[in-house]
Design an enzyme around this catalytic site. Structure first.
Site, short mmCIF file in Angstrom:
data_model
loop_
_atom_site.label_atom_id
_atom_site.label_comp_id
_atom_site.label_asym_id
_atom_site.label_seq_id
_atom_site.Cartn_x
_atom_site.Cartn_y
_atom_site.Cartn_z
N LYS A 288 104.22 8.56 53.17
CA LYS A 288 104.28 7.43 52.23
C LYS A 288 104.40 7.94 50.79
O LYS A 288 104.75 7.20 49.88
CB LYS A 288 103.03 6.56 52.35
CG LYS A 288 102.92 5.82 53.69
CD LYS A 288 101.77 4.84 53.63
CE LYS A 288 101.19 4.50 54.99
NZ LYS A 288 102.08 3.79 55.88
N CYS B 42 99.52 -3.87 61.09
CA CYS B 42 98.42 -3.02 61.59
C CYS B 42 97.08 -3.43 61.00
O CYS B 42 96.21 -2.59 60.75
CB CYS B 42 98.68 -1.54 61.31
SG CYS B 42 100.15 -0.91 62.13
N GLN C 147 97.77 3.96 50.89
CA GLN C 147 98.61 3.22 49.95
C GLN C 147 98.26 3.60 48.51
O GLN C 147 99.13 3.76 47.66
CB GLN C 147 98.43 1.70 50.12
CG GLN C 147 98.80 1.16 51.49
CD GLN C 147 100.27 1.28 51.81
OE1 GLN C 147 101.11 1.39 50.92
NE2 GLN C 147 100.61 1.27 53.09
N ASP D 297 90.22 5.38 52.11
CA ASP D 297 91.56 5.36 52.67
C ASP D 297 92.55 5.22 51.51
O ASP D 297 92.70 4.14 50.95
CB ASP D 297 91.69 4.19 53.65
CG ASP D 297 93.11 4.05 54.19
OD1 ASP D 297 94.00 4.82 53.76
OD2 ASP D 297 93.33 3.16 55.03
N HIS E 22 93.17 -1.27 57.51
CA HIS E 22 94.25 -0.94 58.44
C HIS E 22 93.59 -0.45 59.74
O HIS E 22 92.49 0.11 59.70
CB HIS E 22 95.07 0.18 57.80
CG HIS E 22 96.31 0.58 58.53
ND1 HIS E 22 96.29 1.38 59.65
CD2 HIS E 22 97.61 0.31 58.29
CE1 HIS E 22 97.54 1.58 60.06
NE2 HIS E 22 98.36 0.93 59.26
#
Lengths: 400, 135
Positions: A222, A358, A199, A196, A119
């Site tokens: 999220k 993104c 998600q 990261d 991303h």
């Protein structure tokens, strides 16, 4: 029929349903459970105060709740110490914090390794750091399935590698990445590791101890929490490498007109008034997740994804990007522009995401100009997917 | 104020269309038949409208004080939106352009949502570019 037992916990779902809207965009941001809304309302109703400075009773109560949330987050993600949890404004800020904070440790010719599916939030801070300091940014290639190619990774990650920053779960391909193996490769070279989890954390409770990473990043919004709060986990030793980067209140220990010294992590990286309400909301969201049966949630989400993929794959001319493992799928349709498809779905009340999500370089790599992303959360059910597929068929009928 | 002939055609057609599907069909039809197409050779970075998730190219010229617009996009519905936008303003002079309420125009066609700020179809960006380029 696969109903979600958790759907009633999220008031927005019934409001949207009454308005004829089907929400399949949770990878962008998730709806909030009632307990998170109650935590926010409760905080503002019972009296706000700034944290870490007021000596009065309200300040003490709020500071206690704020710091208790740090403990909750630490416990949830397997951190050894609440002081390893830094609250940021969002995941993007957390990556920037690490990139600026570590800048002094790198010199020209050093290499930073990312993957091809990052991303923008986990690409641009490194790209720009590389440009500022004369570093080389190297990009790990992917298998066709959308997983990082470990064999090639072993040749890219080498003795010049100083930092590895990779996504755990792709926001475009829905693929779990072999982060454990990648971390091991990086550690062999003495490189720092940044995961990261924006998600990933939503669909699998992180365990930073088992991962063995130096830094792990996710965002609250999220994870069913309010926007305005992100989390940077840093291993105690790794946090100590970071130089301070934003200056002001809260992060300073001692200030004079011409000099100052600063608090260590976590407060030293939380300059200014934090998003107190959002942090407390994040605590409530994690408390909510603690109450759920993780195996039940996983099984539900897996069944939804299977239904989604089966439906997409049985439709002619529909091409799913990669081989999604969890949470979401992106697809294109031959001879139908993603923008047109998004238009027709949106007209039918289907909230999905069109575009490049993104991750523009990934789309260049895939040779696609854009795709439609359907993303799932624990509150979705197969009826949401039925509505989506009915709308998709109508849209394709119109556009083809 | 009287509408340009093309705009009147659009208004008549879209007013008669009921439901999103019929409006979408009309948009595709307008995009295919009524869009003053920007030649391939001019679809370059200079003509690309920034702020559109989908590639949109736009050329604004003023001939004898009259606006002359050409546009292109790969998406059929976007081409349609461009066609009805251009139908409203092509041939106008600068003074008349100032009087245009583009939101009202899309609203009249039953397409108001396509101009909302969260839309990434770029119609807002296209409109801003028309205003800037014709100054």
């Amino acid at each position: 029929m696969l109903p979600s037992p958790w759907r009633p916990d999220f008031p927005a779902l019934s409001v949207m349903e009454a308005a004829g809207l089907t929400y399949l965009d949770s990878a962008a941001t998730a709806q909030k459970p009632q307990s998170v809304i109650d935590a926010l309302t409760g905080y503002y109703t019972a009296g706000t105060a700034n944290v870490h400075r007021a000596g009065h009773a309200v300040g003490e109560r709020v500071t206690e709740a704020f710091e208790a949330t740090r403990g909750t987050v630490a416990r949830w993600m397997g951190a050894a110490d609440p002081a390893e949890i830094v609250f940021t404004r969002n995941a993007t800020e957390a990556f920037n914090l690490v990139a600026y904070g570590l800048e002094h440790r790198f010199s020209a010719g050093d290499e930073i390794v990312i993957s091809a599916l990052e991303h923008h939030a986990n690409l641009l801070p490194w790209q720009q750091l590389a440009a500022r300091s004369g570093l080389t940014l190297r990009v790990l290639p992917l298998h066709e399935s959308g997983h990082v190619d470990l064999e090639q990774a072993a040749t890219v990650i080498g003795d010049r590698t100083r930092l590895l920053a990779v996504s755990q779960l792709s926001n475009v391909l829905g693929t779990w990445q072999p982060v454990q193996d990648l971390i091991a490769l990086a550690r062999q070279q003495g490189a720092l590791t940044v995961i990261d989890g924006a998600q990933g954390a939503v669909h699998q409770r992180p365990d930073v101890h088992a991962l063995g990473c130096d830094f792990y990043v996710f965002s609250g919004h999220k994870l069913y929490a309010p926007e305005g709060v992100g989390v940077l986990y840093g291993r105690t030793e790794a946090l100590a490498y970071l130089r301070h980067w934003q200056y002001g209140g809260e992060m300073v220990r001692h200030a004079e007109y011409h000099r100052a010294d600063f608090n260590p992590a976590p407060l030293g990286f939380e300059a200014g008034t934090p998003a107190i309400g959002a942090v407390l909301g994040l605590g409530a969201a994690i408390d909510y997740l603690f109450r759920l049966d993780p195996a039940g949630v996983r099984a539900h989400e897996a069944a939804l994804l299977e239904t989604l993929l089966r439906g997409l794959r049985t439709r002619e001319d529909v091409q799913v990007l990669g081989s999604p493992d969890a949470a979401l799928a992106c697809f294109t349709v031959a001879d139908v522009h993603a923008t047109d498809l998004a238009y027709a779905l949106s007209e039918q009340g289907i909230a999905v995401r069109a575009g490049r999500h993104c991750a523009t370089p990934l789309y260049q790599h895939l040779g696609a100009s854009g795709a439609i992303r359907v993303s799932l959360a624990l509150y979705n059910d197969t009826e949401d997917l039925d509505r989506f597929f009915r709308a998709l068929d109508k849209a394709l009928n119109l556009l083809k | 104020m009287t509408l340009p002939a093309n705009a009147q055609h659009a208004l008549d057609a879209f007013s008669a269309a009921e439901g999103w599907e019929n409006r979408a069909r009309l948009l595709m039809q307008w995009g295919a038949q009524a869009l003053p197409e920007l030649p391939e050779a001019l679809r370059d970075e200079a003509h690309r409208v920034a702020g559109c998730e989908t590639a949109v190219w736009l050329n604004v010229e003023v001939h004898d004080e009259r606006l002359r617009l050409q546009a292109a996009s790969d998406a059929r519905l976007i081409r349609g939106l461009l066609a009805v936008l251009i139908a409203r303003v092509n041939g106008l002079d600068r003074e008349a352009l100032k009087g245009i309420d583009i939101h009202a125009w899309f609203d009249q066609l039953g397409l108001a949502r396509q101009l909302s700020p969260s839309r990434t179809n770029g119609m807002n960006a296209v409109w801003q570019r028309i205003l800037t380029a014709s100054r």
